[in-house]
Write a protein that holds these residues in place. Structure first.
Motif, mmCIF file in Angstrom:
data_model
loop_
_atom_site.group_PDB
_atom_site.id
_atom_site.type_symbol
_atom_site.label_atom_id
_atom_site.label_comp_id
_atom_site.label_asym_id
_atom_site.label_seq_id
_atom_site.Cartn_x
_atom_site.Cartn_y
_atom_site.Cartn_z
ATOM 1 N N SER A 140 0.812 -1.211 0.000
ATOM 2 C CA SER A 140 0.000 0.000 0.000
ATOM 3 C C SER A 140 0.845 1.261 0.000
ATOM 4 O O SER A 140 0.334 2.344 -0.313
ATOM 5 N N THR B 117 -3.501 -2.014 -3.814
ATOM 6 C CA THR B 117 -4.119 -3.191 -3.200
ATOM 7 C C THR B 117 -5.263 -3.720 -4.061
ATOM 8 O O THR B 117 -5.506 -4.930 -4.093
ATOM 9 N N ARG C 119 -3.490 -5.721 -6.681
ATOM 10 C CA ARG C 119 -2.958 -6.975 -6.137
ATOM 11 C C ARG C 119 -4.052 -8.018 -5.958
ATOM 12 O O ARG C 119 -3.819 -9.219 -6.145
ATOM 13 N N ALA C 120 -5.251 -7.583 -5.615
ATOM 14 C CA ALA C 120 -6.352 -8.525 -5.425
ATOM 15 C C ALA C 120 -6.711 -9.256 -6.710
ATOM 16 O O ALA C 120 -7.292 -10.352 -6.660
ATOM 17 N N ARG D 104 0.930 -15.967 -7.422
ATOM 18 C CA ARG D 104 1.914 -15.256 -6.601
ATOM 19 C C ARG D 104 3.207 -16.071 -6.557
ATOM 20 O O ARG D 104 3.188 -17.273 -6.293
ATOM 21 N N ASN E 120 4.545 -11.038 3.234
ATOM 22 C CA ASN E 120 3.113 -10.881 3.508
ATOM 23 C C ASN E 120 2.388 -10.226 2.343
ATOM 24 O O ASN E 120 1.204 -10.492 2.109
ATOM 25 N N GLY F 177 0.181 -13.097 2.289
ATOM 26 C CA GLY F 177 -0.591 -12.862 3.506
ATOM 27 C C GLY F 177 -2.077 -13.010 3.326
ATOM 28 O O GLY F 177 -2.790 -13.416 4.256
ATOM 29 N N ASP F 178 -2.594 -12.712 2.132
ATOM 30 C CA ASP F 178 -4.023 -12.771 1.908
ATOM 31 C C ASP F 178 -4.488 -14.058 1.246
ATOM 32 O O ASP F 178 -5.695 -14.262 1.081
ATOM 33 N N ILE F 179 -3.561 -14.948 0.840
ATOM 34 C CA ILE F 179 -3.989 -16.179 0.171
ATOM 35 C C ILE F 179 -3.422 -17.442 0.811
ATOM 36 O O ILE F 179 -4.094 -18.469 0.845
ATOM 37 N N PRO G 299 -1.117 -17.949 4.185
ATOM 38 C CA PRO G 299 -0.247 -17.495 5.291
ATOM 39 C C PRO G 299 0.894 -18.466 5.603
ATOM 40 O O PRO G 299 1.958 -18.040 6.049
ATOM 41 N N SER H 160 -4.626 -18.463 -5.258
ATOM 42 C CA SER H 160 -5.726 -18.169 -4.337
ATOM 43 C C SER H 160 -6.338 -19.417 -3.725
ATOM 44 O O SER H 160 -7.172 -19.315 -2.823
#
Length: 451
Positions: A334, A341, A344-345, A350, A362, A366-368, A370, A392
């Protein structure tokens, strides 16, 4: 007897040398046979020690008592198939009632020690059937891609996974991807493998390299458009947005949604169009995304917003139009400003090479996934090219791309230069290789004049 002893000693010495210097050759000559015997002999006791057995069924106990036979012991998963590979073994197991695929995954490290293998991974093929892949040596230490790979349109073999299988970059399954990595982490080699794999295919390549083109411009003969500064990048991305809108008009004109047209003939993306109408797919490679997002004044801020908006639109809408994004950078968070962001979504794939801090890992996982963050920050600095790849779905793999020099990538691109399509929207940005190289600019410090 003396001759036999000498022969056995020579074989043992040869096996030791192969295992030390050429582990792949050792595995194919000696290791695979020893591993199969070891697995089959130890299988029952290892499964029992690892807690992967179940008590015998009640009817078996009753039958044993009724016939005065010994009580049957615990039952391990049944081996459906043992398949040797060039890097290890593949076991297909049929689980017993009450067992779960997670039980096998949790015992992977214990299986590795018990069977004396380098690595063990497992995945569930279908309900009750688990595939256990064992590697006999460190396949990522010296990456050797197999001679034959399952190459399909828009599917490129780019690396080798830790379990010995090939890691593919499938643009039709995962249209957009993000690749992170610190300096000297192997990010550029991964990108070269992508370009080299895409070069023989019917695809247009668009490059954005704001480092004055030092990474992508040597490959210019295979690129339909190249940009080496943010201003040109903004114009290229705007042209891609225009191309995307025109392709959607073509798809809409070919849908012909009427009551007498079967559903299978209704197109929703370029791959469902007839061959003579299908536009050429486009892969956009951004070498350093931070250079597109940074700004120092109001004028550069307007350009930055224009670039990020175009990237977000391509990421959200470009898949059906056959436009795919491959974005690379050292960081992608960010702090690069608004819209990052959101972009990135949309990047499903990744890949993270060695990073300098946990925050960078992260940003990727971090969002898909951990669990992959810890693996990413543990990549040693001396192992260039080693990376963690995920998507994802939450799954991730440790991969490493084979070393491809810039000279090798240039040769491949030059060999397939005739496949470079001419796109009308990108014609102004088509690189034109000059006949003679420009005079080099000397950066050496001028010697001071003597008095």
């Amino acid at each position: 007897m003396t001759g036999l002893t000498v022969a056995l000693v020579l074989v043992a010495v040869a096996a030791g040398l192969l295992r030390w210097r050429r582990p792949a050759w050792y595995w194919l000559t000696f290791g695979v046979t020893l591993a199969v015997v070891r697995v089959l002999v130890r299988y029952g006791s290892v499964m029992d020690a690892c807690g992967l057995t179940v008590p015998p069924a009640r009817w078996r106990l009753a039958l044993a008592r009724a016939t005065n036979r010994p009580i049957p012991g615990p039952r391990a998963p049944r081996i459906l198939r043992v398949r040797p590979t060039r890097t290890g073994l593949v076991l297909r197991l049929k689980l017993r009632p009450g067992q779960d695929a997670f039980d096998v995954a949790a015992a992977s490290d214990r299986l590795r020690h018990s069977f004396s293998m380098y690595g063990v991974t497992s995945r569930e093929l279908r309900s009750g059937v688990v595939e256990v892949r064992m590697t006999g040596y460190d396949v990522l230490k010296r990456v050797q891609m197999p001679a034959k790979t399952d190459t399909r349109p828009m599917r490129v073999p780019v690396a080798l996974r830790q379990d010995g299988s090939v890691h593919y970059r499938d643009y039709r399954a995962i249209p957009h991807a993000l690749t992170l990595g610190a300096t000297e982490s192997g990010k550029s080699v991964y990108q070269r493998n992508l370009v080299a794999g895409l070069a023989p295919m019917d695809v247009a390549l668009v490059g954005i390299d704001c480092k004055q083109g030092v990474e992508l411009f040597p490959l210019a003969r295979r690129f339909s458009a190249l940009a080496d500064d943010p201003d040109t990048a903004a114009e290229v991305l705007d042209a891609l947005v225009v191309r995307m809108e025109r392709i959607y008009q073509v798809i809409r004109a070919q849908q012909r949604i009427t009551s007498d047209v079967p559903d299978a003939e209704i197109a929703a993306d370029i791959w469902e169009l007839p061959d003579h109408l299908r536009p050429v797919p486009v892969v956009v490679l951004v070498d350093e995304v931070a250079e597109l997002a940074l700004y120092a004044n109001k004028e550069e801020e307007k350009r930055r917003d224009r670039i990020i908006t175009a990237l977000v639109r391509l990421a959200q809408l470009g898949r059906a139009a056959g436009i795919y994004l491959e974005i690379c950078g050292q960081r992608f968070g960010s702090e690069l400003g608004k819209g990052i962001t959101m972009l990135r979504a949309q990047l499903t794939g990744r890949t993270a090479h060695r990073v300098n801090d946990e925050t960078s890992a992260n940003m990727a996982f971090g969002d898909i996934a951990p669990d992959a963050v810890l693996a990413a920050i543990q990549i040693p600095a001396e192992t260039r090219g080693l990376a963690i790849s995920g998507d994802s779905s939450g799954g991730w793999h440790r991969i490493r791309a084979p070393h491809t020099s810039l000279r090798q990538a240039v040769n491949i691109c030059n060999r397939h230069a005739d496949r470079t399509p001419d796109l009308p929207e990108l014609a102004p940005f088509r690189p034109v290789p000059s006949a003679s190289a420009a005079a080099p600019v000397s950066l050496a410090k001028a010697s001071s004049a003597t008095v």
